[in-house]
Design a protein around this motif. Sequence first.
Motif, short mmCIF file in Angstrom:
data_model
loop_
_atom_site.label_atom_id
_atom_site.label_comp_id
_atom_site.label_asym_id
_atom_site.label_seq_id
_atom_site.Cartn_x
_atom_site.Cartn_y
_atom_site.Cartn_z
N ILE A 1 8.45 -1.19 -8.58
CA ILE A 1 8.57 -0.48 -7.27
C ILE A 1 6.48 -0.38 -7.28
O ILE A 1 5.63 -0.66 -7.41
CB ILE A 1 7.79 1.84 -7.72
CG1 ILE A 1 9.00 1.93 -8.91
CG2 ILE A 1 7.90 2.11 -6.55
CD1 ILE A 1 8.90 3.20 -8.71
N GLY A 2 6.85 -0.95 -6.01
CA GLY A 2 8.19 -1.24 -4.94
C GLY A 2 7.24 -1.66 -4.19
O GLY A 2 5.61 -2.64 -3.89
N ARG A 3 7.85 -1.79 -2.36
CA ARG A 3 7.88 -2.28 -1.71
C ARG A 3 7.54 -0.41 -0.52
O ARG A 3 7.99 -0.06 -0.86
CB ARG A 3 8.47 -2.70 -1.27
CG ARG A 3 7.79 -4.38 -0.86
CD ARG A 3 6.26 -5.17 -1.44
NE ARG A 3 6.19 -6.02 -2.10
CZ ARG A 3 5.57 -6.41 -3.41
NH1 ARG A 3 6.11 -5.36 -3.78
NH2 ARG A 3 5.92 -7.77 -3.52
N TRP A 4 6.40 -0.38 0.35
CA TRP A 4 7.53 0.38 1.59
C TRP A 4 7.15 -0.18 3.11
O TRP A 4 6.04 -1.18 3.14
CB TRP A 4 5.89 1.24 1.29
CG TRP A 4 5.74 2.13 -0.19
CD1 TRP A 4 6.18 3.35 -0.17
CD2 TRP A 4 5.75 2.01 -0.92
NE1 TRP A 4 6.43 3.80 -1.28
CE2 TRP A 4 5.72 2.52 -2.21
CE3 TRP A 4 4.53 0.89 -2.04
CZ2 TRP A 4 5.44 2.98 -3.16
CZ3 TRP A 4 4.05 0.77 -3.30
CH2 TRP A 4 5.03 1.55 -4.44
N ALA A 5 8.36 -0.57 3.50
CA ALA A 5 8.85 -0.09 4.87
C ALA A 5 7.23 -0.74 5.78
O ALA A 5 7.20 1.05 5.58
CB ALA A 5 10.18 0.22 5.41
N PHE B 1 -2.55 -3.06 -5.45
CA PHE B 1 -2.23 -2.45 -3.70
C PHE B 1 -2.64 -2.47 -2.60
O PHE B 1 -2.50 -2.26 -1.19
CB PHE B 1 -2.19 -0.63 -3.91
CG PHE B 1 -1.38 0.15 -5.18
CD1 PHE B 1 -0.38 0.22 -4.78
CD2 PHE B 1 -1.77 0.02 -6.38
CE1 PHE B 1 0.05 1.42 -5.64
CE2 PHE B 1 -1.18 0.92 -6.81
CZ PHE B 1 -0.24 1.33 -6.66
N THR B 2 -3.71 -3.88 -2.41
CA THR B 2 -3.87 -4.97 -1.55
C THR B 2 -3.10 -5.66 -0.48
O THR B 2 -1.72 -5.93 -1.06
CB THR B 2 -5.23 -5.22 -1.63
OG1 THR B 2 -4.95 -6.35 -3.44
CG2 THR B 2 -6.03 -4.70 -2.88
N GLY C 1 7.68 3.78 6.36
CA GLY C 1 7.63 4.68 5.21
C GLY C 1 8.64 4.69 3.74
O GLY C 1 7.91 5.84 2.84
N ASP C 2 9.53 3.87 3.75
CA ASP C 2 11.01 4.26 2.56
C ASP C 2 10.27 3.40 1.23
O ASP C 2 9.19 2.31 1.90
CB ASP C 2 11.97 4.06 3.20
CG ASP C 2 12.73 4.81 4.15
OD1 ASP C 2 12.25 5.91 4.42
OD2 ASP C 2 14.31 3.95 4.52
N CYS C 3 10.26 3.67 0.68
CA CYS C 3 10.04 3.07 -0.31
C CYS C 3 11.52 2.20 -0.69
O CYS C 3 11.84 2.32 -0.96
CB CYS C 3 10.36 4.26 -2.53
SG CYS C 3 10.03 3.53 -3.25
N LEU C 4 10.99 1.38 -1.89
CA LEU C 4 11.90 0.11 -1.87
C LEU C 4 11.42 -0.54 -3.49
O LEU C 4 10.85 -0.95 -3.50
CB LEU C 4 12.14 -1.20 -1.22
CG LEU C 4 12.35 -1.21 0.35
CD1 LEU C 4 11.92 -0.37 1.69
CD2 LEU C 4 13.30 -2.74 0.79
N ASP D 1 1.17 -1.33 -0.31
CA ASP D 1 0.38 0.26 0.15
C ASP D 1 0.61 1.54 -0.25
O ASP D 1 1.03 1.50 0.88
CB ASP D 1 -0.79 -0.12 1.58
CG ASP D 1 -1.72 1.58 1.50
OD1 ASP D 1 -2.39 2.28 1.07
OD2 ASP D 1 -2.95 1.03 2.28
N SER D 2 0.70 2.15 -0.80
CA SER D 2 1.75 2.65 -1.42
C SER D 2 1.00 3.98 -0.36
O SER D 2 2.23 5.09 -0.44
CB SER D 2 2.02 3.25 -2.28
OG SER D 2 0.75 3.44 -3.47
#
Length: 414
Positions: free
Chosen positions: A299-303, A103-104, A317-320, A75-76
């Motif tokens: 893009i991607g995953r969010w911590a 995004f689910t 919240g960082d983007c990987l 979920d971005s």
Amino acid sequence: MTDATPPPGCPAHSGAVALSGLEYQQTPSELYRSLRREHGAIAPVLLDGDIPAWLVLGYPEVTYVTSHDELFARDSRRWNQWEHIPADWPLMPFVGYQPSVLFTEGAEHQRRAGVITQALEEVDQFELARDCERIADQLIDVFAGSGRAELMAAFAHALPMRAAVQFCGMPAGSTDTEQLVDDLRISLDAAEGDDPVAAYGRVGARIQQLVKEKRESPGPDVTSRMLAHPAGLTDEEVVQDLISVIAAAQQPTANWICNTLRLLLTDERFALNVSGGRLSVGQALNEVLWLDTPTQNFIGRWAVRDTQLGGRQIRAGDCLVLGLAAANTDPQIWPESQVGAENSAHLSFSNGEHRCPYPAPLLADVIARTAVETLLERLPDLVLAVEPQELTWRPSIWMRGLTALPVQFTPVSH
């Protein structure tokens, strides 16, 4: 970067490399190598507009991130950079939150992915191969008599698009179908002067229309099966998930076809027996997934929370960015840099809960294999019309695909 990770909102990771420049777009493998040398498995990078992110380069690390949704989620809206992102940001079609399966998370993702999986499972692979052969023949008929063709536009892009819209229940060959494909291309891989955000809006409107038509008059197609599924998806959910299905079927499969044709036409290992041997087509398709995978980075995953990864401090919240191409060529798994053509443990379809839903990779393989084999059977003396080094890659760090694939052959009447 040691402990001095910039706070969220700081535009400059120390030593971060811009992923948006032209410098490495023709040879991204050099970028991955230099980043790995300098930073290890996790590299600080800058997306368009100097937005900081992490590029996950290592095979074990990409596997870890994609296997641990509780740490690295889809979920971005979690992103700690949204205040710095303009509305017309070029990567918005990739990361702007949509109520789609992409995004689910958790039970909701399983529900949505389950609907897609069951709808795709009912696509008959033999029928799909026959349809693809017929589409291939129609496309080849257009240029077979001229002895020359540009296969990217005339064949590789058109074929998976027609196949995908057909199994989703859209009329093949109609003007709005062609427009849909062009808009999908723009939203996924915008060229100079394109407006990806506007194109994505038009894609949504056309798919909405399709869902409305199928709600009123269902048929034996993926859209109708998704609408009829007991999970009871709303029309809007079906629209969003169909866009994901068609986009995934079209652009990556087109580049898979073209990258495979390029390998077959430029590598002497395949040149001697390509017209005779189906085996070598299969090997070429697989080798491309390892070495020139169509989806280079995702893009991607969010911590979800502060965590450690590959010796890095990752903030909540960082983007990987998933470096699928870099992971596939990780020297840890290929110490001799020799790819095993029969090994299919690549990450080209990603990994974990959010990988391409089964049986999408099988259907993509049917489309790509049928396209390549039909072309080589119809035009057995096919050769490049330019020197191999004159071929250029599209200027994208996300997708790996040629700008054009010009070929020549003995003209044939059909």
